[in-house]
Design a protein around this motif. Structure first.
Motif, mmCIF file in Angstrom:
data_model
loop_
_atom_site.group_PDB
_atom_site.id
_atom_site.type_symbol
_atom_site.label_atom_id
_atom_site.label_comp_id
_atom_site.label_asym_id
_atom_site.label_seq_id
_atom_site.Cartn_x
_atom_site.Cartn_y
_atom_site.Cartn_z
ATOM 1 N N VAL A 6 0.747 -1.093 -0.016
ATOM 2 C CA VAL A 6 0.264 0.095 -0.049
ATOM 3 C C VAL A 6 0.910 0.960 -0.030
ATOM 4 C CG1 VAL A 6 -1.502 1.006 1.132
ATOM 5 C CG2 VAL A 6 -1.959 -1.285 0.871
ATOM 6 N N ASN A 7 2.326 0.982 0.936
ATOM 7 C CA ASN A 7 2.697 2.359 1.263
ATOM 8 C C ASN A 7 3.147 2.393 -0.350
ATOM 9 O OD1 ASN A 7 1.842 3.052 3.296
ATOM 10 N ND2 ASN A 7 3.624 2.227 4.018
ATOM 11 N N GLN A 8 3.807 1.501 -1.313
ATOM 12 C CA GLN A 8 4.554 1.879 -2.573
ATOM 13 C C GLN A 8 3.869 2.171 -3.379
ATOM 14 O OE1 GLN A 8 7.223 -1.686 -3.496
ATOM 15 N NE2 GLN A 8 5.511 -2.047 -4.144
ATOM 16 N N LEU A 9 2.487 1.981 -3.228
ATOM 17 C CA LEU A 9 1.519 2.680 -4.396
ATOM 18 C C LEU A 9 0.831 4.184 -4.014
ATOM 19 C CD1 LEU A 9 -0.972 -0.120 -4.694
ATOM 20 C CD2 LEU A 9 -0.140 1.035 -6.022
ATOM 21 N N ARG A 10 1.492 4.508 -2.671
ATOM 22 C CA ARG A 10 1.752 5.653 -2.614
ATOM 23 C C ARG A 10 2.281 6.624 -2.727
ATOM 24 N NH1 ARG A 10 -1.528 4.044 3.817
ATOM 25 N NH2 ARG A 10 -3.954 4.303 2.421
ATOM 26 N N LEU A 11 3.760 6.099 -2.376
ATOM 27 C CA LEU A 11 5.371 6.667 -2.883
ATOM 28 C C LEU A 11 4.749 6.603 -4.434
ATOM 29 C CD1 LEU A 11 7.779 7.320 -1.864
ATOM 30 C CD2 LEU A 11 8.390 5.018 -2.352
ATOM 31 N N PHE A 12 4.577 5.633 -5.320
ATOM 32 C CA PHE A 12 4.561 6.198 -6.222
ATOM 33 C C PHE A 12 3.707 6.816 -6.691
ATOM 34 C CE2 PHE A 12 7.105 2.125 -6.950
ATOM 35 C CZ PHE A 12 8.140 2.650 -8.062
ATOM 36 N N ALA A 13 2.520 7.464 -5.700
ATOM 37 C CA ALA A 13 1.289 7.792 -6.180
ATOM 38 C C ALA A 13 2.552 10.433 -6.059
ATOM 39 C CB ALA A 13 0.776 8.290 -5.104
ATOM 40 N N ASN A 50 7.396 -15.964 -3.302
ATOM 41 C CA ASN A 50 7.617 -15.425 -1.814
ATOM 42 C C ASN A 50 7.295 -14.277 -1.507
ATOM 43 O OD1 ASN A 50 9.012 -14.196 -4.152
ATOM 44 N ND2 ASN A 50 11.140 -14.566 -2.154
ATOM 45 N N PHE A 51 6.466 -13.512 -2.114
ATOM 46 C CA PHE A 51 5.894 -11.880 -1.088
ATOM 47 C C PHE A 51 4.771 -11.948 -2.687
ATOM 48 C CE2 PHE A 51 9.798 -11.282 -0.466
ATOM 49 C CZ PHE A 51 10.124 -9.822 0.916
ATOM 50 N N PRO A 52 3.670 -12.700 -1.993
ATOM 51 C CA PRO A 52 2.104 -12.354 -2.538
ATOM 52 C C PRO A 52 1.656 -11.352 -2.697
ATOM 53 C CG PRO A 52 2.231 -14.084 -0.614
ATOM 54 C CD PRO A 52 3.836 -12.966 -0.796
ATOM 55 N N LEU A 53 2.375 -9.869 -2.185
ATOM 56 C CA LEU A 53 2.074 -8.944 -1.795
ATOM 57 C C LEU A 53 2.457 -8.217 -2.787
ATOM 58 C CD1 LEU A 53 -0.361 -8.917 1.566
ATOM 59 C CD2 LEU A 53 -1.701 -9.573 -0.831
ATOM 60 N N ALA A 54 3.202 -7.648 -2.278
ATOM 61 C CA ALA A 54 4.310 -6.974 -2.375
ATOM 62 C C ALA A 54 5.580 -6.878 -3.846
ATOM 63 C CB ALA A 54 5.350 -6.710 -0.832
ATOM 64 N N PHE A 55 5.335 -7.939 -4.357
ATOM 65 C CA PHE A 55 5.876 -8.374 -5.223
ATOM 66 C C PHE A 55 5.222 -9.387 -6.551
ATOM 67 C CE2 PHE A 55 9.730 -7.650 -2.635
ATOM 68 C CZ PHE A 55 10.997 -6.952 -3.890
ATOM 69 N N SER A 56 3.720 -9.078 -6.019
ATOM 70 C CA SER A 56 3.111 -9.378 -6.995
ATOM 71 C C SER A 56 1.728 -9.052 -7.836
ATOM 72 C CB SER A 56 2.480 -10.829 -5.855
ATOM 73 O OG SER A 56 1.483 -11.672 -6.832
ATOM 74 N N ALA A 65 -0.105 -6.188 -6.920
ATOM 75 C CA ALA A 65 -0.046 -4.806 -7.378
ATOM 76 C C ALA A 65 1.366 -4.405 -6.236
ATOM 77 C CB ALA A 65 -1.181 -4.464 -6.394
ATOM 78 N N GLY A 66 2.749 -5.606 -6.951
ATOM 79 C CA GLY A 66 3.414 -5.076 -5.712
ATOM 80 C C GLY A 66 4.465 -4.078 -7.131
ATOM 81 N N GLY A 67 5.702 -3.985 -6.925
ATOM 82 C CA GLY A 67 6.622 -2.996 -7.249
ATOM 83 C C GLY A 67 6.497 -3.032 -8.497
ATOM 84 N N ASP A 68 6.841 -3.787 -9.261
ATOM 85 C CA ASP A 68 6.648 -4.066 -10.483
ATOM 86 C C ASP A 68 5.452 -3.348 -11.368
ATOM 87 O OD1 ASP A 68 9.527 -5.056 -11.307
ATOM 88 O OD2 ASP A 68 8.303 -7.224 -11.427
ATOM 89 N N THR A 69 4.472 -3.296 -11.205
ATOM 90 C CA THR A 69 2.232 -2.891 -11.112
ATOM 91 C C THR A 69 3.203 -1.422 -11.494
ATOM 92 O OG1 THR A 69 1.766 -5.156 -11.292
ATOM 93 C CG2 THR A 69 0.090 -3.554 -10.938
ATOM 94 N N VAL A 75 13.055 -2.356 -6.842
ATOM 95 C CA VAL A 75 11.892 -1.723 -5.586
ATOM 96 C C VAL A 75 12.910 -0.136 -5.362
ATOM 97 C CG1 VAL A 75 12.147 -1.361 -2.654
ATOM 98 C CG2 VAL A 75 12.365 -3.807 -4.324
ATOM 99 N N GLY A 76 11.871 0.754 -5.086
ATOM 100 C CA GLY A 76 12.363 2.176 -4.438
ATOM 101 C C GLY A 76 11.500 2.716 -5.970
ATOM 102 N N THR A 77 11.714 4.533 -5.803
ATOM 103 C CA THR A 77 11.365 5.110 -7.075
ATOM 104 C C THR A 77 12.072 4.894 -8.247
ATOM 105 O OG1 THR A 77 12.564 7.016 -6.509
ATOM 106 C CG2 THR A 77 10.467 6.720 -5.597
#
Ligand SMILES: NC(=O)C1=CN([C@@H]2O[C@H](COP(=O)(O)OP(=O)(O)OC[C@H]3O[C@@H](n4cnc5c(N)ncnc54)[C@H](O)[C@@H]3O)[C@@H](O)[C@H]2O)C=CC1
Ligand SMILES: O=C(O)CCC(=O)C(=O)O
Length: 507
Positions: free
Chosen positions: A107-114, A158-164, A166-170, A479-481
């Protein structure tokens, strides 16, 4: 919410008819609710056509609108509530605390990209005015970066949320203005469905063009391969095995128009223990190493699988600390029966290796559990047998004993590209560490001191990448901006009338 097993093609859902896949409970191997219909080539064509059409609208959305869409996606994921955590726990075997943390990271990753989108700097706008007086006359040049086009995303098991889904690539592809088609990971199809529903709803809630997001299931490898080969796909994000990453890179390279594949694959993440640090606190480093090695059953691509140190009493203190801690660590459920079997096979290879000694095992577990293990070998054996350099995905570590720092440097020279390299040092080790820095910079994407690489901070200064085989492209991060750069390309506008320039470059 009922798990329907449907595909998400633009704003519609439908049941795929090209084979079926079933979700498996990681802890028991039993089938979970939901039969997931595999996508056909026609389903893929429909998703790709929608994505390509959406691209021409989505790439030109106002930055504020795109940012609000990413924030809505984050909000909708949170709104799924505990069902998401429960389902992810069942499918992955990962504990609640870890998955709740991972949800916040997503969630915070999506907000960071926002925030990145709102700020607009990623477009890298440049203005180089004309100079008619110069000989030869200089043209007016303006530049901005634009999205590459529809992106295929293969999430990590291995990261069903943060690398899946809606994860970093998406998140980074959507931020760059690229529609996304996710190929759901077969290890967590139900989790994927819940997140896909949240993303599809965000597209509709925010009035984004249909096709901005789609998600397909694949009952084998056919549709995943076809997705990468699809002429309307312009880039690929992948996290998984070296074999899978290489297969998709090969497919992308053989297309009539090849496209970039950003694949994060295997790493053993060397940890270098310098003499003074070992003398000062070898046993404590040993304990901390055992904890990091076994975090999440060792199922991190940043897992510290390799220890390099000069042999002697100080190293023995480290080894004793690690053995004591490791022996008390419970076996943990692994992500899938297949990953568990691959881990057990990898451990068995080390156990039966003539030049490797087993130092300790963690506590025993059940059928689908990974039991931690610690091994030791000499630098000479490690240098001789390249198979000892292979990743054993799970909580297995190998200590390589070197005769002196020169031999340790030779071992560093022999290593393949890595995501991380960790140095344990005191001030007394600075000179020796400094000597190795240029080599370590060549070796890994992230160099860290007195810690271990697990737990990647989502930050503007993060590099989660590294030379092959850690990733397919050492110039990037997943990972990261800075991850947004993977899905952008620069376009230059020369002597363009203002009326034809994109709005952002009109001045
Ligand atoms: N370095 C890392 O970050 C990670 C490494 N792994 C390694 O991968 C092994 C298996 O784990 P998985 O997550 O299942 O990785 P995987 O590479 O087998 O699969 C990842 C994704 O790619 C797809 N895929 C794989 N090969 C394909 C092909 N030839 N054509 C089309 N699609 C393909 C799969 O269906 C899945 O969606 C683990 O045992 C571990 O060794 C797993 C997770 C993370
Ligand atoms: O350690 C992390 O937070 C991320 C690691 C990772 O990317 C992976 O294990 O696939």
């Amino acid at each position: 919410m009922t798990i329907t097993g449907e595909l998400f093609i633009g704003n519609k859902t439908l049941k795929g008819e090209n084979g079926t896949l079933t979700a498996i409970a990681a802890a028991t191997g039993e089938a979970l609710e939901g039969a997931f219909g595999g996508a056909s080539q026609a389903d893929l064509d429909a998703a790709a056509k929608l994505a390509f059409e959406a691209f021409f609208v989505y790439r030109d959305t106002k930055l504020e609108e795109r940012a609000a869409f990413l924030e809505k996606a984050a909000e909708n994921i949170l709104a799924v509530g505990d069902e998401l955590i429960e389902r992810a726990m069942a499918e992955s075997g990962l504990p609640r605390g870890r998955l709740e943390g991972e949800r916040m990271r997503t969630v915070n990753q999506l907000r960071l990209f926002a925030r990145v989108v709102r700020e607009g700097k990623f477009q890298d706008q440049r203005f180089d005015p004309a100079d008619g007086e110069r000989t030869p006359p200089k043209p007016d040049l303006r530049l901005r970066k634009v999205g590459l086009g529809p992106v295929a995303v293969f999430g990590a098991s291995n990261f069903p949320l943060a690398f899946s889904v809606a994860g970093g690539d998406t998140a980074s592809a959507l931020a760059a203005g690229c529609p996304v088609i996710v190929k759901a990971h077969p290890a967590h199809p139900g989790t994927s469905e819940l997140v896909a529903r949240a993303l599809q709803k965000a597209v509709i809630d925010c009035g984004m063009p249909e096709g901005t997001f789609s998600m397909l299931h694949d009952s084998g490898y056919e549709i995943g391969g076809a997705l990468v080969a699809h002429p309307l796909i312009r880039a690929v994000g992948f996290t998984g095995s070296r074999k899978g990453g290489l297969a998709l890179m090969d497919t992308a390279a053989k297309r009539e128009v090849p496209v970039p594949v950003y694949a994060e694959m295997s790493a053993i993440n060397p940890v270098l223990l310098f003499p003074e640090a070992l003398k000062a606190r070898g046993d404590k480093i040993g304990e901390a190493f055992a904890a990091s090695l076994t975090l999440g059953a060792g199922q991190f691509c940043t897992n510290p699988g390799l220890i390099l140190a000069v042999e002697g009493e100080a190293l023995e203190a480290f080894t004793a600390g690690a053995i004591k801690a490791l022996k008390a660590i419970p076996a943990q459920t692994m992500l899938t029966p297949g990953i568990c079997k691959a881990y057990q096979d990898g451990v068995a290879r080390l156990v039966s290796h003539d030049d490797v000694s087993e130092l300790a095992e963690g506590l025993e577990g059940d059928a689908y559990h990974g039991q931690a293990a610690l091994f030791e070998t000499t630098a000479a054996s490690f240098l001789k047998d390249k198979s000892l350099h292979d990743e054993v995905f799970g909580g297995a570590g190998l200590i390589v004993k070197c005769a002196d720092l020169a031999e340790l440097e030779t071992v560093v020279d022999s290593l393949e590209g890595q995501l991380t390299a960790a140095l344990h040092i005191t001030e007394g080790d600075h000179a020796a560490a400094k000597k190795l820095m240029p080599k370590l910079e060549m070796l890994a994407g992230r160099l860290l001191v007195n810690g271990f690489g697990t737990g990647v901070e989502v930050s503007p200064a993060m590099v989660h990448g590294g030379p092959y085989p850690a990733t397919s492209d050492a110039r990037t991060t997943s990972v990261g901006t800075m991850a947004i750069d993977r899905f952008l390309r620069p376009v230059s506008y020369q002597d363009m009338p203002v009326a034809l320039l994109p709005e952002a470059l009109q001045r």
